[in-house]
Design a protein around this motif. Structure first.
Motif, PDB file in Angstrom:
ATOM      1  N   UNK A 190      35.703   4.512 -26.781  1.00 32.61           N
ATOM      2  CA  UNK A 190      37.090   4.785 -26.424  1.00 32.61           C
ATOM      3  C   UNK A 190      37.831   5.508 -27.531  1.00 32.61           C
ATOM      4  N   UNK A 191      37.608   5.090 -28.778  1.00 33.51           N
ATOM      5  CA  UNK A 191      38.240   5.764 -29.906  1.00 33.51           C
ATOM      6  C   UNK A 191      37.759   7.191 -30.068  1.00 33.51           C
ATOM      7  N   UNK A 192      36.458   7.410 -29.893  1.00 30.05           N
ATOM      8  CA  UNK A 192      35.901   8.758 -30.027  1.00 30.05           C
ATOM      9  C   UNK A 192      36.440   9.699 -28.957  1.00 30.05           C
ATOM     10  N   UNK A 193      36.763   9.149 -27.790  1.00 31.36           N
ATOM     11  CA  UNK A 193      37.276   9.958 -26.679  1.00 31.36           C
ATOM     12  C   UNK A 193      38.794  10.087 -26.696  1.00 31.36           C
ATOM     13  N   UNK A 194      39.454   9.355 -27.601  1.00 32.28           N
ATOM     14  CA  UNK A 194      40.908   9.330 -27.585  1.00 32.28           C
ATOM     15  C   UNK A 194      41.443   8.539 -26.410  1.00 32.28           C
ATOM     16  N   UNK A 195      40.676   7.536 -25.954  1.00 30.96           N
ATOM     17  CA  UNK A 195      41.027   6.743 -24.780  1.00 30.96           C
ATOM     18  C   UNK A 195      41.045   5.253 -25.135  1.00 30.96           C
ATOM     19  N   UNK A 196      41.736   4.922 -26.210  1.00 31.20           N
ATOM     20  CA  UNK A 196      41.766   3.537 -26.677  1.00 31.20           C
ATOM     21  C   UNK A 196      42.367   2.590 -25.641  1.00 31.20           C
ATOM     22  N   UNK A 197      43.424   3.012 -24.975  1.00 32.39           N
ATOM     23  CA  UNK A 197      44.080   2.138 -23.989  1.00 32.39           C
ATOM     24  C   UNK A 197      43.145   1.840 -22.823  1.00 32.39           C
ATOM     25  N   UNK A 198      42.401   2.845 -22.386  1.00 36.93           N
ATOM     26  CA  UNK A 198      41.472   2.631 -21.277  1.00 36.93           C
ATOM     27  C   UNK A 198      40.347   1.684 -21.702  1.00 36.93           C
ATOM     28  N   UNK A 199      39.895   1.814 -22.960  1.00 39.91           N
ATOM     29  CA  UNK A 199      38.862   0.910 -23.472  1.00 39.91           C
ATOM     30  C   UNK A 199      39.377  -0.529 -23.492  1.00 39.91           C
ATOM     31  N   UNK A 200      40.628  -0.714 -23.892  1.00 44.01           N
ATOM     32  CA  UNK A 200      41.206  -2.057 -23.906  1.00 44.01           C
ATOM     33  C   UNK A 200      41.252  -2.646 -22.498  1.00 44.01           C
ATOM     34  N   UNK A 201      41.542  -1.818 -21.500  1.00 43.70           N
ATOM     35  CA  UNK A 201      41.594  -2.281 -20.119  1.00 43.70           C
ATOM     36  C   UNK A 201      40.223  -2.765 -19.647  1.00 43.70           C
ATOM     37  N   UNK A 202      39.178  -1.993 -19.966  1.00 41.24           N
ATOM     38  CA  UNK A 202      37.820  -2.382 -19.586  1.00 41.24           C
ATOM     39  C   UNK A 202      37.428  -3.688 -20.272  1.00 41.24           C
ATOM     40  N   UNK A 203      37.794  -3.836 -21.536  1.00 42.88           N
ATOM     41  CA  UNK A 203      37.453  -5.050 -22.274  1.00 42.88           C
ATOM     42  C   UNK A 203      38.179  -6.260 -21.694  1.00 42.88           C
ATOM     43  N   UNK A 204      39.435  -6.096 -21.322  1.00 38.41           N
ATOM     44  CA  UNK A 204      40.152  -7.211 -20.696  1.00 38.41           C
ATOM     45  C   UNK A 204      39.502  -7.613 -19.372  1.00 38.41           C
ATOM     46  N   UNK A 205      39.052  -6.620 -18.610  1.00 39.83           N
ATOM     47  CA  UNK A 205      38.340  -6.911 -17.361  1.00 39.83           C
ATOM     48  C   UNK A 205      37.080  -7.717 -17.641  1.00 39.83           C
ATOM     49  N   UNK A 206      36.345  -7.326 -18.684  1.00 42.76           N
ATOM     50  CA  UNK A 206      35.128  -8.046 -19.042  1.00 42.76           C
ATOM     51  C   UNK A 206      35.430  -9.471 -19.489  1.00 42.76           C
ATOM     52  N   UNK A 207      36.492  -9.634 -20.270  1.00 44.03           N
ATOM     53  CA  UNK A 207      36.829 -10.968 -20.765  1.00 44.03           C
ATOM     54  C   UNK A 207      37.193 -11.901 -19.615  1.00 44.03           C
ATOM     55  N   UNK A 208      37.885 -11.384 -18.609  1.00 48.28           N
ATOM     56  CA  UNK A 208      38.215 -12.196 -17.446  1.00 48.28           C
ATOM     57  C   UNK A 208      36.951 -12.616 -16.695  1.00 48.28           C
ATOM     58  N   UNK A 209      36.015 -11.688 -16.544  1.00 45.09           N
ATOM     59  CA  UNK A 209      34.760 -12.001 -15.857  1.00 45.09           C
ATOM     60  C   UNK A 209      33.936 -12.992 -16.677  1.00 45.09           C
ATOM     61  N   UNK A 210      33.981 -12.853 -17.980  1.00 40.86           N
ATOM     62  CA  UNK A 210      33.234 -13.777 -18.836  1.00 40.86           C
ATOM     63  C   UNK A 210      33.793 -15.201 -18.721  1.00 40.86           C
ATOM     64  N   UNK A 211      35.112 -15.305 -18.701  1.00 41.50           N
ATOM     65  CA  UNK A 211      35.728 -16.631 -18.569  1.00 41.50           C
ATOM     66  C   UNK A 211      35.355 -17.274 -17.241  1.00 41.50           C
ATOM     67  N   UNK A 212      35.323 -16.484 -16.177  1.00 36.72           N
ATOM     68  CA  UNK A 212      34.937 -17.025 -14.872  1.00 36.72           C
ATOM     69  C   UNK A 212      33.481 -17.475 -14.884  1.00 36.72           C
TER      70      UNK A 212
END
Length: 276
Positions: free
Chosen positions: A126-148
């Motif tokens: 995400x940082x290399x692409x200049x898409x840090x916010x989008x990377x954070x969104x994907x990570x939050x999605x993963x964290x929610x799935x991990x908690x479930x």
């Protein structure tokens, strides 16, 4: 006051331009393909590997058809005049070394072994692409799935073995081993001392007699490599096994889709617990 204003003007004049988002990104690795499609703006993507269009290997095969395909050859990559190339640790060394020698920016991605390493890799891309916010969104999605996935973990952990064509299995130090644990399964290959990918003879599999046998879906074209997985002895084990079928596309690459594999495995683990 004037001194401070002159100093500010000097700083602005000498500062380099802000880092721009790369506009011609080429991926020469299947897992990088999927990260690129998840994180980049479509107009940033110059080319993906031909494997990205394979529905058995890629979770975004439909989306991949919108982009030109490559086979990881240096002459193909150069044609797109990339300002960033995404490669994998095991991508053709001839290609990556040549691209580096001619001054092309290559980001090589390792194979993550833990959820934390997966998240770190998403942030890196995400940082290399200049898409840090989008990377954070994907990570939050993963964290929610991990908690479930972690919710309501059982006390009894059935045993499991991943069995692939040619008798390969997956042991400790791998992302798949992490996902097995997340699903509440004991990986017998890891307990046997196998690291990452290794061979497990059919006789050893019979001796281990796991509660859950994890295989891939049947292939359309018969091959000797896959016959071992369908050997009749597996259907006459010392005690019944639960068979879990996990499509390779769900966990061959790190990302949100790997939690679909965890859901399949958790269901198999629950079934195994009910067996006498």
């Amino acid at each position: 006051m004037l001194r401070h204003l002159l100093a500010a003007i000097l700083i602005l004049a000498t500062a380099g331009p802000a880092a721009a988002k790369p506009q011609h990104v080429v991926s020469i690795n299947l897992c990088a393909d999927q990260l690129l499609m998840r994180l980049a703006d479509p107009e940033q993507i110059a080319s993906l590997t031909y494997l990205a269009r394979d529905a058995s290997m890629s979770n975004l095969s439909g989306e991949a058809r919108s982009f030109p395909a490559n086979r990881g050859l240096a002459e193909e990559v150069v044609r797109y005049e990339p300002d960033l190339v995404l490669a994998g640790r095991y991508t053709k060394r001839v290609t990556t070394d040549l691209l580096k020698r001619i001054g092309i920016n290559v980001l090589e991605l390792d194979a993550p072994r833990t959820i934390e390493e997966v998240e770190a890799q998403i942030r890196l891309v995400g940082g290399a692409l200049g898409q840090e916010a989008r990377a954070d969104t994907v990570i939050r999605e993963m964290e929610q799935k991990r908690l479930r996935a972690e919710d309501g973990a059982a006390q009894l952990w059935p045993t499991a073995v991943v069995y692939e064509p040619n008798g390969y299995t997956v042991g400790a130090g791998s992302l798949i081993d992490t996902l097995l644990s997340l699903a509440g399964l004991r990986n017998l290959a890891a307990e046997r001392g196998i690291q990452n990918y290794g061979r497990l003879p059919l006789e050893s599999l019979v001796t281990l007699s796991p509660d859950v046998l994890i295989i891939g879906p049947p292939r359309e074209t018969p091959a000797l490599a896959t016959e071992l997985v369908r050997h009749p002895v597996l259907w006459h084990m010392p005690r019944p096994m639960e068979i879990a079928t996990v499509p390779p596309r769900l966990w061959i690459c790190a990302g949100p889709d790997m939690f679909e594999a965890v859901a399949i495995l958790r269901e198999a683990a629950a079934e195994a617990r009910t067996r006498p």
